[in-house]
Design a protein around this motif. Structure first.
Motif, PDB file in Angstrom:
ATOM      1  N   VAL A 181       0.841  -1.200   0.000  1.00  0.00           N
ATOM      2  CA  VAL A 181       0.000   0.000   0.000  1.00  0.00           C
ATOM      3  C   VAL A 181       0.874   1.247   0.000  1.00  0.00           C
ATOM      4  O   VAL A 181       1.779   1.389   0.827  1.00  0.00           O
ATOM      5  CB  VAL A 181      -0.914   0.046   1.238  1.00  0.00           C
ATOM      6  CG1 VAL A 181      -1.667   1.379   1.298  1.00  0.00           C
ATOM      7  CG2 VAL A 181      -1.917  -1.107   1.221  1.00  0.00           C
ATOM      8  N   GLY A 184      -2.380   3.622  -2.906  1.00  0.00           N
ATOM      9  CA  GLY A 184      -3.545   2.767  -2.687  1.00  0.00           C
ATOM     10  C   GLY A 184      -4.258   2.284  -3.935  1.00  0.00           C
ATOM     11  O   GLY A 184      -5.252   1.565  -3.832  1.00  0.00           O
ATOM     12  N   ALA A 187      -3.801  -1.708  -4.164  1.00  0.00           N
ATOM     13  CA  ALA A 187      -4.558  -2.449  -3.143  1.00  0.00           C
ATOM     14  C   ALA A 187      -6.062  -2.253  -3.328  1.00  0.00           C
ATOM     15  O   ALA A 187      -6.846  -3.183  -3.098  1.00  0.00           O
ATOM     16  CB  ALA A 187      -4.123  -1.994  -1.746  1.00  0.00           C
ATOM     17  N   GLY A 205      -3.260  -5.209   3.509  1.00  0.00           N
ATOM     18  CA  GLY A 205      -2.317  -4.222   3.011  1.00  0.00           C
ATOM     19  C   GLY A 205      -1.012  -4.285   3.787  1.00  0.00           C
ATOM     20  O   GLY A 205      -1.003  -4.611   4.977  1.00  0.00           O
ATOM     21  N   THR A 214      -1.178   4.692   6.313  1.00  0.00           N
ATOM     22  CA  THR A 214      -2.452   3.995   6.138  1.00  0.00           C
ATOM     23  C   THR A 214      -2.726   3.028   7.293  1.00  0.00           C
ATOM     24  O   THR A 214      -3.872   2.874   7.722  1.00  0.00           O
ATOM     25  CB  THR A 214      -2.488   3.266   4.783  1.00  0.00           C
ATOM     26  OG1 THR A 214      -2.245   4.238   3.753  1.00  0.00           O
ATOM     27  CG2 THR A 214      -3.835   2.621   4.526  1.00  0.00           C
ATOM     28  N   LEU A 251      -9.958   1.353   0.137  1.00  0.00           N
ATOM     29  CA  LEU A 251      -9.175   0.525   1.063  1.00  0.00           C
ATOM     30  C   LEU A 251     -10.006   0.163   2.290  1.00  0.00           C
ATOM     31  O   LEU A 251      -9.982  -0.984   2.755  1.00  0.00           O
ATOM     32  CB  LEU A 251      -7.893   1.255   1.493  1.00  0.00           C
ATOM     33  CG  LEU A 251      -6.898   1.561   0.368  1.00  0.00           C
ATOM     34  CD1 LEU A 251      -5.669   2.277   0.932  1.00  0.00           C
ATOM     35  CD2 LEU A 251      -6.464   0.299  -0.375  1.00  0.00           C
TER      36      LEU A 251
END
Lengths: 322, 322
Positions: A181, A184, A187, A205, A214, A251
């Protein structure tokens, strides 16, 4: 009271359409069984995106975004800002489509990467630190070209998601997918595809602990901002971006959790990929294997994404020297 | 007057049957486009057999030979002599079939290779230099197991030939295939498949100039014997064997020529594969790319076989240090 527009999520249909759109241009990577991993509880497969001809998954999003443009728009050319794999990907896709590409790169970009981008026939516009988004906007203004963002766009997410589609085709019984990640896009796309096609699979992730915005954001429930100085500490130079609102919403929707790995774990994973998988990964491309080795997730059939292989020769020598 | 039996050649049907037999056990490797090669006259593709889970093409022949055995015979186990990739391949295939494997290895085999072979559950029998064929015959006598030779058998040739079948499927318009030559099983099999399916394609064998017995044999029209001391000079330790009567007859039938490469060219090709293709090759696995770079063949769509990736870490470090 200010309200934000609800984000429209990329769908599995978007990803299936992307797969059809990019099929002729992008390598359909195999899923490599890795019995050498030696963990009977977590049998391992590797998805080697470093084998794409530009050495990274970024070609998938670039071909999807450029392929989606109306031809009358596309012929005006494309613009991107990147010092890394996205620059190569857009330059390469533009060359295949025989349209102009203008790539904005920071002045401190290594000469070898500038040369590689020019090697695809792209025009490189050098700019000062922190100026690249502004300069890219100017180039768009001047040329009439279309900006191809590195991750903050549904077409990019859908393109990267084709990796998840292929995993589900090749290993429908997958239990866990470990994916790097940064901004993003990767992912978000993989998570969307895997959750749609293999709903019981976990998608996790992985971030360097030195650029773990994140992971922190998942703990506090909203995006957090790490300074670029902090994020620049990690050796994984492809994982120094942060999600946008669009990718972060994805995400939150598709990742079960975000885990972190240390710099030493990343280096060890690069060396393990070289000597056991016979694959050259850049540090950013090795974080998922690093997380696999940390084993902080339930047993089951596990896939790690090796996202790219464009490592500086001197750094690879240093890592292999141990 | 002594007459030799005419050699029966492996056919494309044998190779097609081998493909069906090994499909469940062996990686169907992709053909990797390599636009980074930068030679418009000879667009390049790589067939990366180093991505097989044991790191080399040898699993194809091993699975075909073991899969062809009658089950009542197979359960008695298999025997092989090898210090290299064939040892791993037979040990791995035997483990998958859940039958005993006895691998005869010279005492000077690096400990890491002995450990890897034992890691697949095989029994390792160490022997003195030059004794391995005799010791293997004793093990066959004692155990009732079946000897799986490294190259001198039609089932081995047919198994390796599945690589040629896949090339013809993925790139039917191929013009040139460059393939390493040692004992000749790989080149015999690939040449047979490619000549059957793409009759206008050239198939060119590649040897190190320090172990160029087959290149010399092609010039004089019959097999020649180089001393093992001479052949041991090359860094390409997987290319120190010589063809048998069976494989040499195939090679004469299917190879257009045999070219040689220097040690420096081999080292450069290993480094190029690491930094451009993101693949780790052992020196023996890099000779075909070395020959591609020497460009001593006509233009056209060219495939190089990267036959294996099991390089000693110290040697890879040395090569990458330049």
């Amino acid at each position: 009271m200010g309200q934000t527009e609800p984000v429209e999520l990329v769908t599995i249909e978007d990803i299936e359409q992307a797969a059809a759109r990019i099929r002729a241009f992008v390598l359909r990577t195999p899923l490599l069984p890795a019995p050498w991993a030696g963990d009977d509880e977590r049998p391992l497969w590797i998805k080697p995106e470093n084998l794409q001809s530009i050495g990274a998954f970024k070609v998938r999003g670039a071909f999807n975004a450029i392929g989606r443009l109306d031809e009358s728009v596309r012929t005006r050319g494309v613009v991107a800002y990147s010092s890394g794999n996205h620059a190569q990907a857009v330059a390469y896709a533009a060359a295949v489509y025989a349209i102009p590409a203008h790539i904005v790169m920071p002045e401190e970009t290594p000469a070898v990467k500038v040369a590689a981008t020019r090697g695809h026939g792209a025009r490189v516009v050098l700019c000062g630190a922190g100026q690249r988004e502004r300069v890219a906007a100017e180039v768009v203004e001047e040329t009439g070209g279309v900006l191809i963002p590195p991750f903050d766009h549904p077409d990019i997410i859908a393109g990267q998601g084709t990796i998840g589609l292929e995993i589900a085709e090749d290993l429908p019984t997958v239990d866990t997918v470990l994916v790097p990640v940064s901004g993003g896009g990767l992912a978000s796309g993989i998570g969307t595809a895997v959750k749609a096609l293999c709903p019981s699979a976990r998608v996790i992730g992985v971030e360097p602990e030195l650029a773990a915005d994140t992971a922190q954001a998942f703990r506090v429930g909203h995006r957090v901002d790490w300074s670029i100085e902090d994020r620049n500490r990690t050796i994984a130079d492809g994982l120094r971006s942060q999600p946008s609102e669009l990718t972060f919403t994805h995400l939150q929707n598709v990742l079960d959790e975000v885990v972190t790995v240390t710099e030493d774990q990343i280096r060890s994973a690069v060396a393990e990929l070289v000597f056991r998988a016979h694959l050259v990964a850049e540090p950013s491309g090795a974080v998922a294997l690093a997380a696999y080795r940390a084993m902080d997730f339930p047993p089951g059939r596990t896939v790690v994404i090796v996202s790219g292989g464009n490592v500086e020769p001197a750094l690879l020598r240093e890592i292999l020297a141990g």
